[in-house]
Motif scaffolding. Structure first.
Motif, PDB file in Angstrom:
ATOM      1  N   UNK A 227       2.280  -9.018 -18.447  1.00  0.00           N
ATOM      2  CA  UNK A 227       1.531  -8.681 -17.485  1.00  0.00           C
ATOM      3  C   UNK A 227       2.348  -8.149 -16.279  1.00  0.00           C
ATOM      4  N   UNK A 228       1.725  -7.352 -15.365  1.00  0.00           N
ATOM      5  CA  UNK A 228       2.669  -6.726 -14.328  1.00  0.00           C
ATOM      6  C   UNK A 228       1.862  -6.957 -12.804  1.00  0.00           C
ATOM      7  N   UNK A 229       2.760  -7.468 -11.985  1.00  0.00           N
ATOM      8  CA  UNK A 229       1.724  -7.665 -10.697  1.00  0.00           C
ATOM      9  C   UNK A 229       1.361  -6.529 -10.034  1.00  0.00           C
ATOM     10  N   UNK A 230       0.623  -6.480  -9.045  1.00  0.00           N
ATOM     11  CA  UNK A 230       0.264  -5.367  -8.373  1.00  0.00           C
ATOM     12  C   UNK A 230       1.311  -4.780  -7.606  1.00  0.00           C
ATOM     13  N   UNK A 231       1.532  -3.550  -7.507  1.00  0.00           N
ATOM     14  CA  UNK A 231       2.629  -2.867  -6.789  1.00  0.00           C
ATOM     15  C   UNK A 231       2.114  -3.008  -5.140  1.00  0.00           C
ATOM     16  N   UNK A 232       2.779  -3.004  -4.266  1.00  0.00           N
ATOM     17  CA  UNK A 232       2.283  -2.773  -2.583  1.00  0.00           C
ATOM     18  C   UNK A 232       1.575  -1.729  -2.395  1.00  0.00           C
ATOM     19  N   UNK A 233       0.844  -1.743  -1.501  1.00  0.00           N
ATOM     20  CA  UNK A 233       0.264  -0.573  -0.718  1.00  0.00           C
ATOM     21  C   UNK A 233       1.109  -0.115   0.485  1.00  0.00           C
ATOM     22  N   UNK A 234       1.227   1.166   0.398  1.00  0.00           N
ATOM     23  CA  UNK A 234       2.097   1.883   1.478  1.00  0.00           C
ATOM     24  C   UNK A 234       1.201   1.849   2.653  1.00  0.00           C
ATOM     25  N   UNK A 235       1.896   1.673   3.985  1.00  0.00           N
ATOM     26  CA  UNK A 235       1.173   1.656   5.276  1.00  0.00           C
ATOM     27  C   UNK A 235       0.308   3.139   5.498  1.00  0.00           C
ATOM     28  N   UNK A 236       0.794   4.048   4.827  1.00  0.00           N
ATOM     29  CA  UNK A 236       0.109   5.277   5.212  1.00  0.00           C
ATOM     30  C   UNK A 236      -1.185   5.270   4.438  1.00  0.00           C
ATOM     31  N   UNK A 237      -1.775   4.265   3.753  1.00  0.00           N
ATOM     32  CA  UNK A 237      -3.059   4.310   3.285  1.00  0.00           C
ATOM     33  C   UNK A 237      -4.029   4.120   4.327  1.00  0.00           C
ATOM     34  N   UNK A 238      -3.485   3.739   5.483  1.00  0.00           N
ATOM     35  CA  UNK A 238      -4.536   3.556   6.791  1.00  0.00           C
ATOM     36  C   UNK A 238      -4.900   2.104   6.941  1.00  0.00           C
ATOM     37  N   UNK A 239      -4.249   1.050   5.935  1.00  0.00           N
ATOM     38  CA  UNK A 239      -4.759  -0.134   6.430  1.00  0.00           C
ATOM     39  C   UNK A 239      -3.619  -1.020   5.918  1.00  0.00           C
ATOM     40  N   UNK A 240      -3.265  -2.138   6.618  1.00  0.00           N
ATOM     41  CA  UNK A 240      -2.314  -3.003   6.097  1.00  0.00           C
ATOM     42  C   UNK A 240      -2.476  -3.778   4.572  1.00  0.00           C
ATOM     43  N   UNK A 241      -1.262  -4.302   4.131  1.00  0.00           N
ATOM     44  CA  UNK A 241      -1.559  -4.918   2.860  1.00  0.00           C
ATOM     45  C   UNK A 241      -2.682  -5.843   2.714  1.00  0.00           C
ATOM     46  N   UNK A 242      -3.348  -5.882   1.751  1.00  0.00           N
ATOM     47  CA  UNK A 242      -4.676  -6.793   1.779  1.00  0.00           C
ATOM     48  C   UNK A 242      -4.174  -8.068   1.364  1.00  0.00           C
ATOM     49  N   UNK A 243      -4.633  -9.180   2.089  1.00  0.00           N
ATOM     50  CA  UNK A 243      -4.103 -10.540   1.847  1.00  0.00           C
ATOM     51  C   UNK A 243      -4.341 -10.902   0.344  1.00  0.00           C
ATOM     52  N   UNK A 244      -5.492 -10.073  -0.269  1.00  0.00           N
ATOM     53  CA  UNK A 244      -6.117 -10.467  -1.603  1.00  0.00           C
ATOM     54  C   UNK A 244      -4.898  -9.952  -2.637  1.00  0.00           C
ATOM     55  N   UNK A 245      -4.165  -9.159  -2.309  1.00  0.00           N
ATOM     56  CA  UNK A 245      -3.140  -8.332  -3.085  1.00  0.00           C
ATOM     57  C   UNK A 245      -2.157  -9.596  -3.438  1.00  0.00           C
ATOM     58  N   UNK A 246      -1.794 -10.217  -2.251  1.00  0.00           N
ATOM     59  CA  UNK A 246      -0.445 -11.209  -2.515  1.00  0.00           C
ATOM     60  C   UNK A 246      -1.434 -12.626  -2.995  1.00  0.00           C
ATOM     61  N   UNK A 247      -2.505 -12.811  -2.614  1.00  0.00           N
ATOM     62  CA  UNK A 247      -3.354 -13.776  -3.498  1.00  0.00           C
ATOM     63  C   UNK A 247      -3.344 -13.826  -4.894  1.00  0.00           C
ATOM     64  N   UNK A 248      -3.696 -12.522  -5.315  1.00  0.00           N
ATOM     65  CA  UNK A 248      -3.922 -12.061  -6.790  1.00  0.00           C
ATOM     66  C   UNK A 248      -2.602 -12.345  -7.377  1.00  0.00           C
TER      67      UNK A 248
END
Length: 594
Positions: A227-248
């Motif tokens: 299994x692989x954790x989700x990589x982070x989202x870069x801020x240039x996507x227009x929104x901050x890191x989704x709390x759901x990402x870390x929760x998942x």
């Protein structure tokens, strides 16, 4: 019928048939190979040929590896053809797909010889697709990646998420036809939601269940999942890191730990790298650039190595490892891992011992029986020197005798002392150089000064005023010196200094030392009162004292008034009183007769 007419009809029929075939071909897209997964492998391996327009011709089409046709097509769908690499190939060949009269362009496939690395399927969405077989990156400048030649089966899809319903079916097909050893399951943050494109958040519980279903499907095919954790989202996507990402990711880490499933924590590795955004994603916010894919490849390779490389075994449990299963963590390899009495720790000696005639290399030094120095006859004691200071070596009747002694020795360990020979080996006791029964902290003990018997964890650094509170030493090894040690404190708060007396003022604690208080001011400003402090009542008292008003004049009454101070009024009111006529009494104001 006229022959010419017959011939003209036949020609017309053939022309019509040819035109129909052309029309049919014109209505169907030509086959085209978009990806081979993997792009290299051995004869007999199953590979996935991918393209979005193969059509549903089933076995009506053919696949060729150079001039050699594939022995059989295992599956032909709109997007995937699964075939086995045929015999008679070597080196680089070009794979082509034929459907009717249409032939695809060729795509290179490297036929490998000999044993290869385990087959690995990388399954995911666009993060896998755009990586173009990221797991199989070969970089000459990277010694880690260039030392392997793994077989990787890239199962990336553009625009399809692992969380989509079709992913489970595609996953099951890939497991069935790829016959892989490891299946790496990864996806990106937009599998949870993608506000950038106006998508709604998918319930986390649904995503978790999809992952569990995919893991269960792999278990049914005896495939190990990574299994692989989700990589982070870069801020240039227009929104901050989704709390759901870390929760998942937190759930995935917990689930993998509970189920014993290997996990590659891409998220933690990325965010712990300084400047990870531009380094791994460049100007993109979802898809890694080459450097990002290379890092993912390295992380997954490391995990596969941990799982796939043979581990050292010790079948006979003698403390020495099987030489055929490197890398060993045992002291030395065992030349016979089926016999616990054969290993490098055995002493193959002395002359006359049964092991000197058993035909075995008991000590794994490559010498058998009398070839071994320990089994040879001797002439002088020096011939019997076994190099062990804890044995007395002698030659008796041409046979070496090694007798254990109890001589002082040096075991070479700076954390032991009083080393002495015992049972043929040199052993010491844990280092306590100052004899205070506490082991030096340099040797995993607790004595912070092993040169002073008065300094150790059992010492008392107290009380206040004792010389140990001003000697500049950490006497009790708690890390605090002198007044920094709580035992040397006279006080911590003012209450610690209270002597219970009100009339000497409130004591205070300054720098852990008690300071006397200031007595209360009981003066009332009246000269003829006694200014007293009542300890019993914790109050000031000012009783009048008439004696303090005596003006030495008998013609006055000397009275103390608590408010007006001394009053010295005439006391002669009888005109017959001689005091008023006596010159001696007139030193004060004369008494006037009434």
């Amino acid at each position: 019928m006229d022959r010419a007419i017959w011939d003209s009809k036949a020609v017309a029929k053939r022309a019509l048939l040819f035109l129909m075939i052309l029309a049919l071909l014109g209505c169907s897209p030509s086959p085209n190979i978009e990806l081979l997964a993997p792009s290299e492998g051995q004869i007999g391996d199953v590979i996935d040929i991918r393209d979005p327009v193969f059509g549903t011709f089933g076995t009506g089409g053919t696949v060729a590896f150079g001039p050699v046709p594939a022995p059989g097509i295992m599956k032909w769908s709109d997007t995937d053809i699964w075939v086995e690499v045929p015999q008679g190939l070597s080196g680089m060949v070009f794979v082509t797909v034929t459907r009717g009269f249409q032939v695809s362009g060729g795509m290179a496939f490297l036929v490998l010889e000999g044993e290869t690395f385990p087959r690995v399927m990388s399954f995911g969405d666009s993060i896998t697709y755009w990586g173009a077989a990221w797991l199989g990156l070969k970089m000459e400048e990277d010694p880690f990646l260039s030392q392997f030649d793994p077989l990787h089966m890239n199962q990336g899809e553009r625009g399809e998420k692992v969380t989509d319903s079709g992913a489970l079916v595609r996953w099951q097909d890939a497991l069935t036809y790829s016959d892989c050893d490891f299946a790496v399951l990864m996806h990106a943050v937009n599998d949870l939601s993608d506000p950038l494109f106006g998508e709604e958040t998918i319930p986390l519980v649904d995503i978790q269940q999809r992952i569990i279903d995919m893991i269960n499907a792999a278990a049914s095919t005896d495939t190990d999942v990574i299994l692989c954790t989700l990589p982070p989202r870069v801020d240039s996507c227009g929104d901050t890191e989704s709390p759901t990402t870390e929760e998942y990711n937190a759930w995935l880490r917990s689930y993998a730990g509970q189920q014993g499933i290997p996990l590659v924590d891409i998220y933690e590795d990325f965010i712990s790298t300084p400047g990870w955004g531009p380094l791994y994603f460049g100007g993109e916010c979802l898809h890694p650039i080459f450097e990002g894919h290379a890092r993912i490849a390295e992380l997954v390779h490391e995990k596969i190595l941990d799982l796939a490389l043979p581990t050292c075994s010790d079948l006979d449990t003698d403390g020495y490892g099987d030489p055929a299963a490197p890398p060993c963590t045992y002291p030395e390899p065992d030349c016979d891992d089926s016999d616990p009495d054969i290993h490098p720790g055995i002493v193959e000696t002395s002359h006359g011992d049964p092991m000197c005639t058993d035909g075995l290399d008991n000590d794994c030094d490559g010498l058998i029986d009398t070839e071994d120095h320990g089994c040879q006859d001797c002439v002088l004691p020096v011939d019997c020197d076994d190099g062990n200071a804890c044995t007395d070596d002698d030659c008796v009747d041409h046979a070496c005798i090694h007798t254990d002694n109890t001589d002082p020795c040096d075991d070479g360990d700076p954390c032991t002392m009083d080393d002495v020979c015992s049972n043929g080996s040199c052993d010491g006791v844990p280092l306590d150089a100052d004899g205070d029964l506490y082991i030096s902290d340099a040797c995993s003990g607790s004595d912070c000064d092993d040169s002073d018997p008065e300094i150790h964890p059992g010492a008392t650094e107290a009380p206040y005023g004792d010389p140990v509170c001003s000697d500049g030493e950490d006497n009790d090894c708690d890390g605090d010196v002198d007044m920094a040690d709580s035992g040397c404190h006279e006080c911590a708060v003012p209450e610690d200094c209270d002597d219970g007396l009100w009339c000497n003022g409130d004591e205070v604690c300054t720098d852990h030392v008690c300071q006397a208080g200031s007595a209360p001011d009981c003066s009332d400003g009246i000269s003829c009162t006694d200014d007293n402090c009542n300890e019993a009542g914790d109050i000031c008292e000012n009783p009048v004292n008439h004696g303090l008003c005596d003006d030495a004049n008998a013609c006055t009454d000397d009275v103390c008034d608590a408010l007006a101070d001394c009053l010295n009024d005439c006391n002669a009111i009888d005109p017959e009183d001689p005091c008023c006529q006596d010159a001696a009494c007139t030193g004060a104001p004369a008494c006037d007769p009434l």
